[in-house]
Scaffold this motif. Sequence first.
Motif, PDB file in Angstrom:
ATOM      1  N   ILE A  60       0.830  -1.213   0.000  1.00  0.00           N
ATOM      2  CA  ILE A  60       0.000   0.000   0.000  1.00  0.00           C
ATOM      3  C   ILE A  60       0.857   1.252   0.000  1.00  0.00           C
ATOM      4  O   ILE A  60       0.630   2.177  -0.787  1.00  0.00           O
ATOM      5  N   ASN A  61       1.867   1.286   0.854  1.00  0.00           N
ATOM      6  CA  ASN A  61       2.720   2.475   0.970  1.00  0.00           C
ATOM      7  C   ASN A  61       3.626   2.691  -0.237  1.00  0.00           C
ATOM      8  O   ASN A  61       4.053   3.815  -0.496  1.00  0.00           O
ATOM      9  N   SER A  62       3.932   1.627  -0.972  1.00  0.00           N
ATOM     10  CA  SER A  62       4.854   1.748  -2.107  1.00  0.00           C
ATOM     11  C   SER A  62       4.182   2.174  -3.402  1.00  0.00           C
ATOM     12  O   SER A  62       4.844   2.728  -4.283  1.00  0.00           O
ATOM     13  N   LEU A  63       2.898   1.928  -3.543  1.00  0.00           N
ATOM     14  CA  LEU A  63       2.239   2.198  -4.823  1.00  0.00           C
ATOM     15  C   LEU A  63       2.392   3.646  -5.277  1.00  0.00           C
ATOM     16  O   LEU A  63       2.686   3.900  -6.446  1.00  0.00           O
ATOM     17  N   ASP A  64       2.218   4.592  -4.363  1.00  0.00           N
ATOM     18  CA  ASP A  64       2.323   6.008  -4.748  1.00  0.00           C
ATOM     19  C   ASP A  64       3.697   6.359  -5.313  1.00  0.00           C
ATOM     20  O   ASP A  64       3.814   7.280  -6.121  1.00  0.00           O
ATOM     21  N   ASN A  65       4.738   5.632  -4.904  1.00  0.00           N
ATOM     22  CA  ASN A  65       6.085   5.896  -5.421  1.00  0.00           C
ATOM     23  C   ASN A  65       6.189   5.638  -6.929  1.00  0.00           C
ATOM     24  O   ASN A  65       7.123   6.120  -7.572  1.00  0.00           O
TER      25      ASN A  65
END
Length: 181
Positions: free
Chosen positions: A140-145
Amino acid sequence: HFTEYSAEGDGSKTLRVMEEVVRNGYDLIFTVGMKDTEAAKHITSSRNKMIPIVFAGVRDNWWEEKQKEQFSPNMTGVTGSSGWNIRIPIFLRIKPEMKSALLIYSDFTDTNDLEAITEILANKSITYYLLKPNSISDVINSLDNYRGKIDSIITLRDSYSNQVIDQVVNFCDTHEITLFS
């Protein structure tokens, strides 16, 4: 945009549900299993609609028989034993303009699969990024990257992304990213 339909395992509802899908005029129908795939083929054929049908979760011998019968020119998909050398070309037929992809994998991913996929993508000049999450929150936290960098996400037997598939689908829908899972 995705819309999910289900006959809730009731074979008597399958054709009615598929009638509604075809009536609503979607650009593509994705089915899981032989009964849903056959229902999609029956309804699209009987209505003279050439809506592409992409299937998963069918037996190898079922698809082999359907191909011999020339079952449908508007169908493609993967069987239980389809390797990535079969799957990636299918993905590229669905999205021929693919330029960059995020591959989400885990320790459960076969190294040969990962190598085969990256080799195919590299040979097609498709940029790829590898994400090996250590937890559900990593996904979840990596997708925006990767927003703005990718046009596709491919999940590879990754136990974490499968647990948060709704969030991955929502991310893809919001940012117009194609998901192959």
